[in-house]
Design a protein around this motif. Structure first.
Motif, PDB file in Angstrom:
ATOM      1  N   VAL A 268     -71.671 -82.392  49.606  1.00  0.00           N
ATOM      2  CA  VAL A 268     -71.129 -83.659  50.093  1.00  0.00           C
ATOM      3  C   VAL A 268     -69.669 -83.446  50.484  1.00  0.00           C
ATOM      4  O   VAL A 268     -68.943 -82.674  49.851  1.00  0.00           O
ATOM      5  CB  VAL A 268     -71.269 -84.773  49.023  1.00  0.00           C
ATOM      6  N   THR A 270     -66.162 -85.773  52.325  1.00  0.00           N
ATOM      7  CA  THR A 270     -65.673 -87.073  52.754  1.00  0.00           C
ATOM      8  C   THR A 270     -64.515 -86.880  53.720  1.00  0.00           C
ATOM      9  O   THR A 270     -63.585 -86.123  53.437  1.00  0.00           O
ATOM     10  CB  THR A 270     -65.219 -87.912  51.542  1.00  0.00           C
ATOM     11  N   GLN A 330     -64.910 -88.892  47.119  1.00  0.00           N
ATOM     12  CA  GLN A 330     -65.416 -87.519  47.098  1.00  0.00           C
ATOM     13  C   GLN A 330     -65.581 -87.022  45.660  1.00  0.00           C
ATOM     14  O   GLN A 330     -66.609 -86.449  45.306  1.00  0.00           O
ATOM     15  CB  GLN A 330     -64.473 -86.599  47.888  1.00  0.00           C
ATOM     16  N   HIS A 337     -73.813 -84.748  42.907  1.00  0.00           N
ATOM     17  CA  HIS A 337     -74.516 -84.151  44.048  1.00  0.00           C
ATOM     18  C   HIS A 337     -75.043 -82.753  43.709  1.00  0.00           C
ATOM     19  O   HIS A 337     -74.299 -81.923  43.202  1.00  0.00           O
ATOM     20  CB  HIS A 337     -73.570 -84.076  45.254  1.00  0.00           C
ATOM     21  N   THR A 364     -73.125 -87.293  53.382  1.00  0.00           N
ATOM     22  CA  THR A 364     -73.727 -87.337  52.048  1.00  0.00           C
ATOM     23  C   THR A 364     -74.518 -86.082  51.678  1.00  0.00           C
ATOM     24  O   THR A 364     -75.046 -86.012  50.571  1.00  0.00           O
ATOM     25  CB  THR A 364     -74.651 -88.563  51.927  1.00  0.00           C
ATOM     26  N   GLY A 365     -74.611 -85.139  52.607  1.00  0.00           N
ATOM     27  CA  GLY A 365     -75.351 -83.905  52.324  1.00  0.00           C
ATOM     28  C   GLY A 365     -75.911 -83.369  53.625  1.00  0.00           C
ATOM     29  O   GLY A 365     -75.703 -83.958  54.692  1.00  0.00           O
ATOM     30  N   ASP A 372     -80.611 -80.531  49.443  1.00  0.00           N
ATOM     31  CA  ASP A 372     -79.910 -81.739  49.890  1.00  0.00           C
ATOM     32  C   ASP A 372     -80.881 -82.709  50.561  1.00  0.00           C
ATOM     33  O   ASP A 372     -80.857 -83.925  50.313  1.00  0.00           O
ATOM     34  CB  ASP A 372     -78.803 -81.389  50.895  1.00  0.00           C
ATOM     35  N   ILE A 385     -76.259 -91.517  44.932  1.00  0.00           N
ATOM     36  CA  ILE A 385     -75.137 -91.370  45.849  1.00  0.00           C
ATOM     37  C   ILE A 385     -74.482 -92.731  46.122  1.00  0.00           C
ATOM     38  O   ILE A 385     -73.258 -92.856  46.175  1.00  0.00           O
ATOM     39  CB  ILE A 385     -75.559 -90.649  47.157  1.00  0.00           C
TER      40      ILE A 385
END
Ligand SMILES: [Zn+2]
Length: 413
Positions: A268, A270, A330, A337, A364-365, A372, A385
């Motif tokens: 993940v 951000t 994050q 994650h 998000t992946g 993922d 998430i």
């Protein structure tokens, strides 16, 4: 400035200039004049207090209208109205002329009956041009909106003296705009490891809805830029985060280009708005900005080169806040994650340039990674998430309240 309310009938240009909508309640009737075109002569509108309990307040470009305890927040020039965390599209835009606020009639005919669930019914006039709004007996009311502040008070910031929320510790009302990436004809990335034909736009919408639920549970007013499989122009998404909105968060799923490394990259990350620094950041920005090629070109917001927008002081003001928000979200998301922590990144996302608030984009992946992909396509993964992003947002808002409290004595508000 005294604020009066008129309704603008934009759908029936043949209607005569002087018409009125009748609002009928058990306590009496009130008549609201209707004008048929922008800039027509503004006559003093009647006082709209009792029996309707309708209030209008203008604060900058924000118009707050209270009706039966529900607060409707308009932005001048924007064809949207927000009520109870839901954004309703409008036919026409609110505007101000000669101390009078003009609202589209569509708001009263369509949005009010929907937003004040079951309390009102719109009855079109026989000619079909106008009509009347009828308040139903209170027993049939089913109001889905959260408890509202007094309608003439600004939505933000509220009284600093209020007790902290037992779940979050937040003392103020906060608004968040959630943007599920892509939609409609723009599927986003094809989702190599998503099951049964799911693509990025499906996952972002699912996570976006869950994030709204998580924020609502934390007593934060959360609004989606899209709640269905539709495409909204990138430049219009950020613009939905204005007055009663503290921050903007766009949800996406990453993908690696085909190649030897494609399956191995996971995790993940951000983003906040900046010039992309590395090749990888440029790749992600370019991929997400490609949605522009699906758009119709009818967007009302002006698009400009990123360099110009980055020089805009109003955006710079939010850069540091955006960086902090990105870090807190994050940190929270990386904790749950399975694919690992890729950290905070900076890149030039069109969707973030129009937000006039701190704005971030969460990748998000990776749909190109097996783990993922399975995580993001699973109900448990989506819940995890969404909950983690919500926790990061709360952490940021707590910081924001702390800073506001320090600044409050000098602010005189
Ligand atoms: Zn995307």
């Amino acid at each position: 400035m005294s604020v009066l309310l008129w309704l603008v009938l934009v759908t029936a240009p043949r209607a005569p200039a002087a018409q009125a909508v009748l609002i009928t309640t058990p306590r009496g009737e009130t008549s609201v004049p209707v004008t048929t075109e922008r800039g027509s002569a503004a006559v003093a509108a009647p006082r709209l207090g009792p029996p309707l309990g309708l209030t209008v307040a203008l604060d900058g470009s924000r118009v707050t209208v209270g009706l039966s305890g529900v607060v409707f927040v308009f932005q001048l020039g924007a064809p949207f109205v927000r009520a109870g965390g839901v954004v309703y599209g409008l036919v026409g835009e609110p505007y101000v002329a000669r101390d009078t606020v003009f609202l589209p009639l569509h708001w009263l005919a369509d949005c009010v009956p929907r937003a004040v669930g079951g309390r009102y019914r719109w009855e079109p006039a026989p000619g079909g041009d106008t009509g009347r709004l009828v308040e139903l007996p209170i027993a049939s009311a089913v109001t889905a909106t959260p408890p509202s502040t007094p309608s003439t008070a600004p939505v933000l910031p509220p009284s600093p003296a209020s007790a902290p929320n037992p779940i979050t510790g937040l003392r103020q009302r906060h608004g968040v705009v959630i943007d599920p990436g892509h939609g409609g004809v723009d599927p986003g990335n094809p989702g190599r490891y998503f099951p049964s034909g799911l693509v990025e736009k499906d996952i972002t919408l699912a996570i976006g809805r869950l994030l709204r639920a998580e924020l609502t549970r934390r007593a934060i007013v959360a609004t989606l830029t899209r709640s269905t499989d539709t495409l909204i122009d990138l430049t219009d998404r950020g613009a939905l985060c204005k007055a009663a909105c503290d921050l903007f968060v766009s949800i996406h799923v990453n993908a690696m280009p085909d190649g030897r490394r494609a399956d191995r990259v996971s995790g993940v990350e951000t983003y906040f708005l900046s010039d992309a620094k590395t090749e990888d950041q440029q790749r992600v920005a370019q991929m997400e900005n490609e949605a522009i090629s699906f758009e119709t070109g009818t967007s009302s917001a002006a698009t400009g080169p990123l360099g110009f927008i980055l020089r805009d002081l109003q955006v710079n003001e939010y850069l540091r806040e955006s960086a902090q928000l990105a870090q807190l979200v994050q940190d929270s998301a990386a904790r749950i994650h399975p694919g690992g922590d890729r950290g905070v990144q900076q890149a030039g996302f069109t969707v973030l340039t129009t937000a006039r608030r701190p704005a971030i984009l969460v990748e998000t992946g990776f749909a190109t990674n097996r783990t993922d992909g399975a995580f993001l396509a699973s109900s448990l993964g989506q819940h995890k998430i969404a909950s983690a992003i919500a926790d990061g947002i709360v952490a940021y808002l707590l910081e924001l309240e702390r800073k506001r409290a320090v600044a409050a004595p000098a602010r005189g508000r």
